[in-house]
Design a protein around this motif. Structure first.
Motif, PDB file in Angstrom:
ATOM      1  N   GLN A   1       7.800  12.969 -22.222  1.00 13.61           N
ATOM      2  CA  GLN A   1       9.013  11.948 -21.990  1.00 13.61           C
ATOM      3  C   GLN A   1       9.275  11.541 -20.891  1.00 13.61           C
ATOM      4  O   GLN A   1       9.373  10.150 -20.749  1.00 13.61           O
ATOM      5  N   ARG A   2       9.134  11.998 -19.854  1.00 13.46           N
ATOM      6  CA  ARG A   2       9.798  11.967 -18.505  1.00 13.46           C
ATOM      7  C   ARG A   2       9.033  11.430 -18.064  1.00 13.46           C
ATOM      8  O   ARG A   2       9.366   9.543 -17.270  1.00 13.46           O
ATOM      9  N   SER A   3       7.376  10.946 -18.037  1.00 19.53           N
ATOM     10  CA  SER A   3       6.456  10.164 -17.664  1.00 19.53           C
ATOM     11  C   SER A   3       6.629   8.659 -18.554  1.00 19.53           C
ATOM     12  O   SER A   3       6.040   7.618 -17.591  1.00 19.53           O
ATOM     13  N   VAL A   4       6.829   8.510 -19.388  1.00 20.40           N
ATOM     14  CA  VAL A   4       6.714   7.442 -20.352  1.00 20.40           C
ATOM     15  C   VAL A   4       7.858   6.586 -19.841  1.00 20.40           C
ATOM     16  O   VAL A   4       7.494   5.551 -19.606  1.00 20.40           O
ATOM     17  N   LEU A   5       9.262   7.527 -19.470  1.00 22.30           N
ATOM     18  CA  LEU A   5      10.246   6.307 -19.559  1.00 22.30           C
ATOM     19  C   LEU A   5      10.262   6.017 -18.351  1.00 22.30           C
ATOM     20  O   LEU A   5      10.445   4.945 -18.158  1.00 22.30           O
ATOM     21  N   PHE A   6       9.046   6.839 -16.667  1.00 24.33           N
ATOM     22  CA  PHE A   6       9.145   6.109 -16.290  1.00 24.33           C
ATOM     23  C   PHE A   6       8.522   4.656 -15.583  1.00 24.33           C
ATOM     24  O   PHE A   6       8.674   3.427 -14.910  1.00 24.33           O
TER      25      PHE A   6
ATOM     26  N   LEU B   1       0.811  -1.466   0.325  1.00 23.85           N
ATOM     27  CA  LEU B   1       0.008  -0.114  -0.437  1.00 23.85           C
ATOM     28  C   LEU B   1       1.110   0.405  -0.129  1.00 23.85           C
ATOM     29  O   LEU B   1       0.353   2.275  -0.880  1.00 23.85           O
ATOM     30  N   GLU B   2       2.190   1.689   0.690  1.00 23.76           N
ATOM     31  CA  GLU B   2       3.096   2.903   0.877  1.00 23.76           C
ATOM     32  C   GLU B   2       3.724   2.915   0.024  1.00 23.76           C
ATOM     33  O   GLU B   2       3.642   3.517  -0.988  1.00 23.76           O
ATOM     34  N   ILE B   3       3.937   1.576  -0.596  1.00 20.51           N
ATOM     35  CA  ILE B   3       4.396   1.645  -2.468  1.00 20.51           C
ATOM     36  C   ILE B   3       3.818   2.362  -2.865  1.00 20.51           C
ATOM     37  O   ILE B   3       4.207   3.088  -4.705  1.00 20.51           O
ATOM     38  N   ALA B   4       2.537   1.546  -3.688  1.00 23.55           N
ATOM     39  CA  ALA B   4       1.712   2.309  -4.190  1.00 23.55           C
ATOM     40  C   ALA B   4       1.146   3.610  -4.083  1.00 23.55           C
ATOM     41  O   ALA B   4       0.855   4.542  -5.610  1.00 23.55           O
ATOM     42  N   LYS B   5       1.064   3.922  -2.427  1.00 24.44           N
ATOM     43  CA  LYS B   5       0.859   5.882  -2.910  1.00 24.44           C
ATOM     44  C   LYS B   5       2.211   6.651  -3.379  1.00 24.44           C
ATOM     45  O   LYS B   5       2.242   7.435  -3.163  1.00 24.44           O
ATOM     46  N   GLN B   6       3.691   5.888  -3.039  1.00 27.72           N
ATOM     47  CA  GLN B   6       4.294   6.721  -3.526  1.00 27.72           C
ATOM     48  C   GLN B   6       4.589   7.174  -4.886  1.00 27.72           C
ATOM     49  O   GLN B   6       4.733   7.695  -5.088  1.00 27.72           O
ATOM     50  N   LEU B   7       3.967   5.890  -5.267  1.00 24.78           N
ATOM     51  CA  LEU B   7       4.315   5.619  -7.074  1.00 24.78           C
ATOM     52  C   LEU B   7       3.172   6.547  -7.045  1.00 24.78           C
ATOM     53  O   LEU B   7       3.552   7.395  -8.563  1.00 24.78           O
ATOM     54  N   THR B   8       1.687   6.386  -6.788  1.00 25.80           N
ATOM     55  CA  THR B   8       1.365   7.817  -7.488  1.00 25.80           C
ATOM     56  C   THR B   8       1.069   8.868  -7.277  1.00 25.80           C
ATOM     57  O   THR B   8       0.931   9.702  -8.000  1.00 25.80           O
ATOM     58  N   LEU B   9       1.842   8.701  -6.116  1.00 24.14           N
ATOM     59  CA  LEU B   9       2.801  10.585  -6.065  1.00 24.14           C
ATOM     60  C   LEU B   9       3.141  11.273  -7.022  1.00 24.14           C
ATOM     61  O   LEU B   9       3.457  12.191  -7.542  1.00 24.14           O
ATOM     62  N   ILE B  10       4.453   9.887  -7.423  1.00 25.75           N
ATOM     63  CA  ILE B  10       5.309  10.576  -8.282  1.00 25.75           C
ATOM     64  C   ILE B  10       5.285  10.589  -9.883  1.00 25.75           C
ATOM     65  O   ILE B  10       5.098  11.428 -10.454  1.00 25.75           O
ATOM     66  N   GLU B  11       3.653   9.340  -9.942  1.00 25.22           N
ATOM     67  CA  GLU B  11       2.926  10.037 -11.329  1.00 25.22           C
ATOM     68  C   GLU B  11       2.830  11.383 -11.079  1.00 25.22           C
ATOM     69  O   GLU B  11       2.191  11.575 -12.818  1.00 25.22           O
ATOM     70  N   ASN B  12       1.888  11.090 -10.489  1.00 25.75           N
ATOM     71  CA  ASN B  12       0.980  12.629 -10.825  1.00 25.75           C
ATOM     72  C   ASN B  12       1.713  13.878 -10.544  1.00 25.75           C
ATOM     73  O   ASN B  12       0.663  14.581 -10.968  1.00 25.75           O
ATOM     74  N   LYS B  13       2.848  13.825  -9.777  1.00 28.74           N
ATOM     75  CA  LYS B  13       3.244  15.315 -10.171  1.00 28.74           C
ATOM     76  C   LYS B  13       3.627  15.836 -11.469  1.00 28.74           C
ATOM     77  O   LYS B  13       3.646  15.834 -12.191  1.00 28.74           O
ATOM     78  N   MET B  14       4.257  13.850 -12.360  1.00 31.83           N
ATOM     79  CA  MET B  14       4.219  13.882 -13.634  1.00 31.83           C
ATOM     80  C   MET B  14       3.484  14.257 -14.568  1.00 31.83           C
ATOM     81  O   MET B  14       3.393  15.227 -15.204  1.00 31.83           O
ATOM     82  N   PHE B  15       2.471  13.896 -14.393  1.00 36.51           N
ATOM     83  CA  PHE B  15       1.176  14.178 -15.095  1.00 36.51           C
ATOM     84  C   PHE B  15       0.472  15.429 -15.201  1.00 36.51           C
ATOM     85  O   PHE B  15       0.355  16.157 -15.974  1.00 36.51           O
ATOM     86  N   CYS B  16       0.912  15.913 -14.163  1.00 38.65           N
ATOM     87  CA  CYS B  16       0.047  16.733 -13.830  1.00 38.65           C
ATOM     88  C   CYS B  16       1.282  18.891 -13.856  1.00 38.65           C
ATOM     89  O   CYS B  16       0.136  19.624 -14.421  1.00 38.65           O
ATOM     90  N   SER B  17       2.414  17.842 -14.480  1.00 42.50           N
ATOM     91  CA  SER B  17       3.569  19.003 -15.006  1.00 42.50           C
ATOM     92  C   SER B  17       3.106  19.642 -16.844  1.00 42.50           C
ATOM     93  O   SER B  17       3.640  19.836 -17.300  1.00 42.50           O
ATOM     94  N   ILE B  18       2.460  17.847 -17.351  1.00 43.56           N
ATOM     95  CA  ILE B  18       2.707  17.942 -18.906  1.00 43.56           C
ATOM     96  C   ILE B  18       1.467  19.508 -19.037  1.00 43.56           C
ATOM     97  O   ILE B  18       0.053  19.865 -18.731  1.00 43.56           O
ATOM     98  N   SER B  19       1.881  20.212 -19.939  1.00 46.77           N
ATOM     99  CA  SER B  19       1.133  20.946 -20.877  1.00 46.77           C
ATOM    100  C   SER B  19       0.734  21.084 -22.329  1.00 46.77           C
ATOM    101  O   SER B  19       0.894  19.981 -22.654  1.00 46.77           O
ATOM    102  N   ALA B  20      -0.750  21.899 -22.226  1.00 44.10           N
ATOM    103  CA  ALA B  20      -1.377  21.446 -23.433  1.00 44.10           C
ATOM    104  C   ALA B  20       0.114  21.820 -25.128  1.00 44.10           C
ATOM    105  O   ALA B  20       0.125  20.793 -25.884  1.00 44.10           O
ATOM    106  N   GLU B  21       0.792  22.311 -24.859  1.00 41.43           N
ATOM    107  CA  GLU B  21       1.575  22.780 -26.083  1.00 41.43           C
ATOM    108  C   GLU B  21       2.816  21.280 -26.187  1.00 41.43           C
ATOM    109  O   GLU B  21       2.973  21.244 -27.169  1.00 41.43           O
ATOM    110  N   GLU B  22       2.906  20.861 -24.541  1.00 38.26           N
ATOM    111  CA  GLU B  22       3.028  19.349 -25.677  1.00 38.26           C
ATOM    112  C   GLU B  22       2.705  18.810 -26.620  1.00 38.26           C
ATOM    113  O   GLU B  22       2.971  17.594 -27.042  1.00 38.26           O
ATOM    114  N   LEU B  23       1.418  18.664 -26.108  1.00 42.47           N
ATOM    115  CA  LEU B  23       0.154  17.427 -26.663  1.00 42.47           C
ATOM    116  C   LEU B  23       0.207  18.117 -28.440  1.00 42.47           C
ATOM    117  O   LEU B  23      -0.486  16.762 -28.851  1.00 42.47           O
ATOM    118  N   LEU B  24       0.413  18.906 -28.398  1.00 44.92           N
ATOM    119  CA  LEU B  24       0.004  19.656 -29.889  1.00 44.92           C
ATOM    120  C   LEU B  24       1.333  19.188 -31.283  1.00 44.92           C
ATOM    121  O   LEU B  24       2.576  19.169 -31.444  1.00 44.92           O
TER     122      LEU B  24
END
Length: 302
Positions: free
Chosen positions: A42-47, A1-24
């Motif tokens: 790229q950082r999120s996909v790499l992780f 459970l704690e591993i899942a929590k920390q993975l979630t925080l790591i992934e969420n931070k990268m996901f929330c950092s994605i800007s619209a310009e990166e997707l265009l």
């Protein structure tokens, strides 16, 4: 459970950092990788890819007994179900992709040591992130979160399956022309294909709607939404009870209440990143390492 929590925080931070310009303009595609126009994607996909490699390495690493390998596999199933409860679909997909890979699935010696309970859990988790009918089960869950955000004005933190967003964008961009001919005019007149750009806008808009950061319990302030927390808790407890009934498990739903009290543990996150990076370095030095380890555990002739 704690591993899942920390993975979630790591992934969420990268996901929330994605800007619209990166997707265009297909800025996230391989052909534009050298331009560094989508660093957060790229950082999120790499992780995601490195996490998958780490799961495989942890099960197939040398020096373990079959019982230890089966135990590690069960641990990853527990991490996966915890990620599902935490709404971290990206880590869930990363882990389950590894467990479904031929490198792991071919080693029948390990799977034979799993009880029916864990085999059922594996099938259940596989069904959540499954390409059947274009990921209809996963898409249904995401649509429910989007509807809650738009209709009920709820900001529910979530980590969606990013690769599917990128896949949808690529499909729309490559599968539709930028212009279409005006058949009602005798002139060779081009019209902008608005349908294409509306679809692109919708995909990016959905991604931005889901960019909600998890609240650190140590930093609760005015942004904390008790209404949202209560509803999400209720939905998750309902999911737990449904899962218990379906597989006849004895999980006590009260023990999962603390799943919503996610506190970042920087030292633990650093350890996770370090261990994942170590596996990357090992794989860079040894070609086809995972396949060789898989064959050592269960030779091809078997």
């Amino acid at each position: 459970l704690e591993i899942a929590k920390q993975l979630t925080l790591i992934e969420n931070k990268m996901f929330c950092s994605i800007s619209a310009e990166e997707l265009l303009n297909q800025n996230f595609t391989t052909k534009k990788l050298h331009l560094n126009l989508s660093p957060n994607i790229q950082r999120s996909v790499l992780f995601t890819n490195l996490l998958s490699d780490y799961v495989i390495e942890s099960i197939l690493q040398p020096g373990l007994s079959l019982k230890q390998r089966a135990h590690i596999l069960k641990c990853w199933l527990k991490v996966s179900i915890s990620c599902l409860y935490l709404r971290n679909f990206n880590s869930l997909a990363s882990i389950m992709t590894s467990l479904q890979s031929f490198l792991i699935s071919r080693v029948h010696k390990i799977w034979s040591l799993l009880s029916t309970k864990y085999k059922d859990l594996f099938q259940y988790l596989t069904s959540i992130i499954h390409p059947e009918k274009n990921y209809h089960i996963y898409r249904k869950k995401i649509r429910e979160f989007l509807n809650s955000s738009l209709e009920d004005n709820l900001d529910i933190p979530i980590v969606p399956y990013l690769s599917l967003f990128l896949q949808d964008l690529t499909f729309v961009v490559d599968g539709n022309p930028n212009y279409r001919v005006n058949k009602n005019s005798f002139l060779e007149q081009k019209l902008i294909n608005f349908d294409k750009y509306l679809k692109i806008t919708k995909i990016i808009s959905d991604l931005q709607t889901l960019q909600v950061a998890y609240t650190d319990v140590g930093e609760l302030g005015s942004t904390y939404n008790s209404k949202t927390d209560a509803i999400v808790r209720s939905q998750t407890i309902k999911t737990l009870k449904s899962y218990n009934q379906e597989f006849s498990t004895e999980t006590n739903t009260d023990t999962f209440v603390d799943m919503f009290d996610i506190a970042g543990v920087p030292s633990f996150q650093e350890l996770i990143l370090l261990e994942i990076w170590k596996v990357k370095q090992i794989n860079m030095k040894e070609d086809d390492r995972a396949w060789k380890l898989s064959c050592e555990v269960q030779p091809r002739e078997e």
